[in-house]
Scaffold this motif. Structure first.
Motif, PDB file in Angstrom:
ATOM      1  N   PHE A 251       0.493  -1.500   0.176  1.00 15.97           N
ATOM      2  CA  PHE A 251       0.276   0.074  -0.255  1.00 15.97           C
ATOM      3  C   PHE A 251       0.933   1.570   0.765  1.00 15.97           C
ATOM      4  O   PHE A 251       1.951   1.199   0.684  1.00 15.97           O
ATOM      5  CB  PHE A 251      -1.123  -0.354   0.898  1.00 15.97           C
ATOM      6  CG  PHE A 251      -2.042  -0.699   1.201  1.00 15.97           C
ATOM      7  CD1 PHE A 251      -2.875  -0.942   0.235  1.00 15.97           C
ATOM      8  CD2 PHE A 251      -1.671  -2.426   2.001  1.00 15.97           C
ATOM      9  CE1 PHE A 251      -3.752  -2.357   0.210  1.00 15.97           C
ATOM     10  CE2 PHE A 251      -2.368  -3.678   2.045  1.00 15.97           C
ATOM     11  CZ  PHE A 251      -3.803  -3.345   1.434  1.00 15.97           C
TER      12      PHE A 251
ATOM     13  N   LEU B  13      -3.825   0.863  -3.013  1.00 18.98           N
ATOM     14  CA  LEU B  13      -3.460   0.274  -3.294  1.00 18.98           C
ATOM     15  C   LEU B  13      -2.425  -0.305  -4.362  1.00 18.98           C
ATOM     16  O   LEU B  13      -2.170   0.127  -5.624  1.00 18.98           O
ATOM     17  CB  LEU B  13      -4.611  -1.486  -4.074  1.00 18.98           C
ATOM     18  CG  LEU B  13      -3.987  -2.912  -3.936  1.00 18.98           C
ATOM     19  CD1 LEU B  13      -3.778  -3.767  -2.451  1.00 18.98           C
ATOM     20  CD2 LEU B  13      -5.282  -3.455  -4.728  1.00 18.98           C
TER      21      LEU B  13
ATOM     22  N   VAL C 145      -8.163   3.785   6.681  1.00 18.00           N
ATOM     23  CA  VAL C 145      -8.745   3.789   5.205  1.00 18.00           C
ATOM     24  C   VAL C 145      -9.539   4.489   5.368  1.00 18.00           C
ATOM     25  O   VAL C 145     -10.974   4.754   6.507  1.00 18.00           O
ATOM     26  CB  VAL C 145      -9.245   2.725   5.322  1.00 18.00           C
ATOM     27  CG1 VAL C 145     -10.680   2.120   4.395  1.00 18.00           C
ATOM     28  CG2 VAL C 145      -8.436   1.190   4.659  1.00 18.00           C
TER      29      VAL C 145
ATOM     30  N   ASN D  54     -15.048  -1.055  -0.899  1.00 19.45           N
ATOM     31  CA  ASN D  54     -14.263  -1.948  -1.890  1.00 19.45           C
ATOM     32  C   ASN D  54     -14.119  -2.724  -0.647  1.00 19.45           C
ATOM     33  O   ASN D  54     -13.241  -4.347  -1.093  1.00 19.45           O
ATOM     34  CB  ASN D  54     -13.548  -2.205  -3.122  1.00 19.45           C
ATOM     35  CG  ASN D  54     -12.164  -0.880  -2.027  1.00 19.45           C
ATOM     36  OD1 ASN D  54     -12.167  -0.555  -0.414  1.00 19.45           O
ATOM     37  ND2 ASN D  54     -11.670   0.111  -3.274  1.00 19.45           N
ATOM     38  N   VAL D  55     -14.543  -2.684   0.495  1.00 26.76           N
ATOM     39  CA  VAL D  55     -13.920  -3.821   1.666  1.00 26.76           C
ATOM     40  C   VAL D  55     -14.814  -3.831   2.561  1.00 26.76           C
ATOM     41  O   VAL D  55     -15.334  -2.620   2.570  1.00 26.76           O
ATOM     42  CB  VAL D  55     -12.292  -3.257   2.159  1.00 26.76           C
ATOM     43  CG1 VAL D  55     -12.039  -3.344   1.916  1.00 26.76           C
ATOM     44  CG2 VAL D  55     -12.035  -2.090   3.085  1.00 26.76           C
TER      45      VAL D  55
ATOM     46  N   SER E 200     -11.494  -7.608   0.934  1.00 27.34           N
ATOM     47  CA  SER E 200     -11.676  -7.280  -0.503  1.00 27.34           C
ATOM     48  C   SER E 200     -12.977  -7.828  -0.547  1.00 27.34           C
ATOM     49  O   SER E 200     -13.751  -8.659  -0.445  1.00 27.34           O
ATOM     50  CB  SER E 200     -11.273  -7.276  -0.946  1.00 27.34           C
ATOM     51  OG  SER E 200     -11.099  -8.444  -1.698  1.00 27.34           O
TER      52      SER E 200
ATOM     53  N   ILE F 294     -10.007  -5.639  -6.783  1.00 32.48           N
ATOM     54  CA  ILE F 294      -9.130  -4.373  -6.403  1.00 32.48           C
ATOM     55  C   ILE F 294      -8.491  -4.329  -7.772  1.00 32.48           C
ATOM     56  O   ILE F 294      -7.316  -4.835  -7.092  1.00 32.48           O
ATOM     57  CB  ILE F 294      -8.894  -4.289  -5.119  1.00 32.48           C
ATOM     58  CG1 ILE F 294     -10.470  -4.550  -4.224  1.00 32.48           C
ATOM     59  CG2 ILE F 294      -9.082  -2.510  -4.793  1.00 32.48           C
ATOM     60  CD1 ILE F 294     -10.519  -4.445  -3.173  1.00 32.48           C
TER      61      ILE F 294
ATOM     62  N   ILE G  17      -8.390   2.206  -1.281  1.00 37.16           N
ATOM     63  CA  ILE G  17      -8.940   1.586  -0.539  1.00 37.16           C
ATOM     64  C   ILE G  17     -10.384   2.162   0.468  1.00 37.16           C
ATOM     65  O   ILE G  17      -9.863   3.496   1.223  1.00 37.16           O
ATOM     66  CB  ILE G  17      -8.204   0.479   0.907  1.00 37.16           C
ATOM     67  CG1 ILE G  17      -7.126  -0.421  -0.374  1.00 37.16           C
ATOM     68  CG2 ILE G  17      -9.264  -0.456   1.352  1.00 37.16           C
ATOM     69  CD1 ILE G  17      -8.002  -0.882  -0.920  1.00 37.16           C
TER      70      ILE G  17
END
Length: 331
Positions: free
Chosen positions: A104, A120, A207, A218-219, A288, A292, A298
């Motif tokens: 990351f 990411l 995040v 997305n998580v 996830s 992704i 994220i």
């Protein structure tokens, strides 16, 4: 793909569960558990498998066994990640193919007014454990001993709740990402020394929230417990530390009365004391929701308490209002 199919099936699951004897809070917990199980199951299947296969497989697991299955699947990934991270750090494994394929960057967020964000590097499949949430962990019987309890000050909205425990990331030094280090706020200073974080994937506290951006999370977060059996040579990669109470108060009459009124609270209290004695460390991992791609920021749904709307930051817009209401319901 996977994410949209899962959300549609969860809506169907909600319609089926709502007729059963579930409290709002328990209902949301069941839905979150099923969602995590679907993502984790999908990752175990061959690349390109339709999401419906994972959904059907997850639904075949009885509600009573779902938590055990989620724990098993998360632990399987965490174990592999910890071993691979250790091999990256150990000179004797230089050149080894065993490594975590993603990393990351911490840089300015794509979200307006959000400050720094986590991006990411690499690609990850749906259902992958990609990140840990670092910080000092307060078990239920220790939380009330914080100097600022019950008005916990969280100026950057970074405190995380995992199960019944609280993760406080405000007093950490991140050896892998200087931007992720955080000095204690004056109001949050603890007697504990700063936690030295050596796990490069422990960036969950950085995040950002997805709401109001036109982007979807997305998580998803998932509770996890580092077992006491983690090998000694890997324990430095655990990005959490249990906070011990300064003194162990005796349970007074009032405390016992309150616990008597809530059997769940009493069991949680006793369980947390047992965890402390067993050196089990609760934490949170991020999974996830879909594949992704490289370069993506994220994003998570913070699900702030709707009852505390007056304390919401100006940048916060709910992603799923109903889920947040159920999450914060008293029962």
């Amino acid at each position: 793909g996977c994410c949209m199919s899962v959300m549609e099936r969860l809506r169907q699951a909600w319609q089926g569960l709502v007729g059963k004897k579930f409290s709002d809070k328990a209902l949301q917990k069941e839905m979150d558990l099923l969602e995590n199980l679907i993502y984790l199951t999908h990752r175990k299947m061959p690349v390109g498998s339709p999401p419906d296969d994972a959904i059907a497989h997850a639904e075949q697991i009885s509600p009573e066994e779902r938590q055990l299955k989620v724990t098993e699947l998360v632990h399987e990934q965490v174990k592999s990640i910890m071993i691979a991270l250790h091999m990256e750090n150990d000179p004797q494994y230089v050149g080894s193919a065993s490594r975590v394929d993603h990393s990351f960057d911490v840089r300015e967020s794509s979200m307006a007014g959000a400050g720094m964000g986590v991006f990411l590097r690499g690609n990850v499949r749906a259902g992958s454990v990609i990140m840990f949430y670092p910080g000092h962990v307060y078990l239920p019987h220790v939380i009330s001993r914080r100097s600022d309890f019950p008005q916990l000050n969280d100026p950057e909205f970074r405190l995380a709740i995992t199960g019944d425990s609280l993760i406080d990331p405000y007093n950490i030094v991140h050896e892998c990402h200087a931007a992720a280090s955080s000095a204690s706020c004056q109001e949050l200073q603890q007697v504990d020394a700063a936690l030295i974080v050596k796990n490069r994937l422990a960036l969950g506290h950085m995040v950002n929230h997805a709401g109001g951006s036109g982007k979807s999370p997305n998580v998803v977060s998932c509770a996890y417990q580092f077992p006491s059996q983690v090998p000694a040579e890997l324990r430095y990669l655990i990005p959490n530390s249990l906070v011990l109470p300064i003194n162990e108060r005796k349970e007074g009459v009032l405390t016992k009365m309150l616990f008597t009124l809530s059997n769940e609270a009493y069991q949680s209290y006793q369980h947390s004391k047992l965890m402390q004695e067993s050196e089990i460390i609760p934490t949170q991992v991020l999974i996830s929701k879909s594949d992704i791609p490289d370069g993506s920021e994220i994003l998570l749904d913070y699900r702030l308490n709707p009852k505390k709307k007056k304390y919401w930051p100006s940048w916060y817009t709910p992603v799923d209002v109903d889920a947040a209401k159920r999450r914060w319901a008293y029962f």
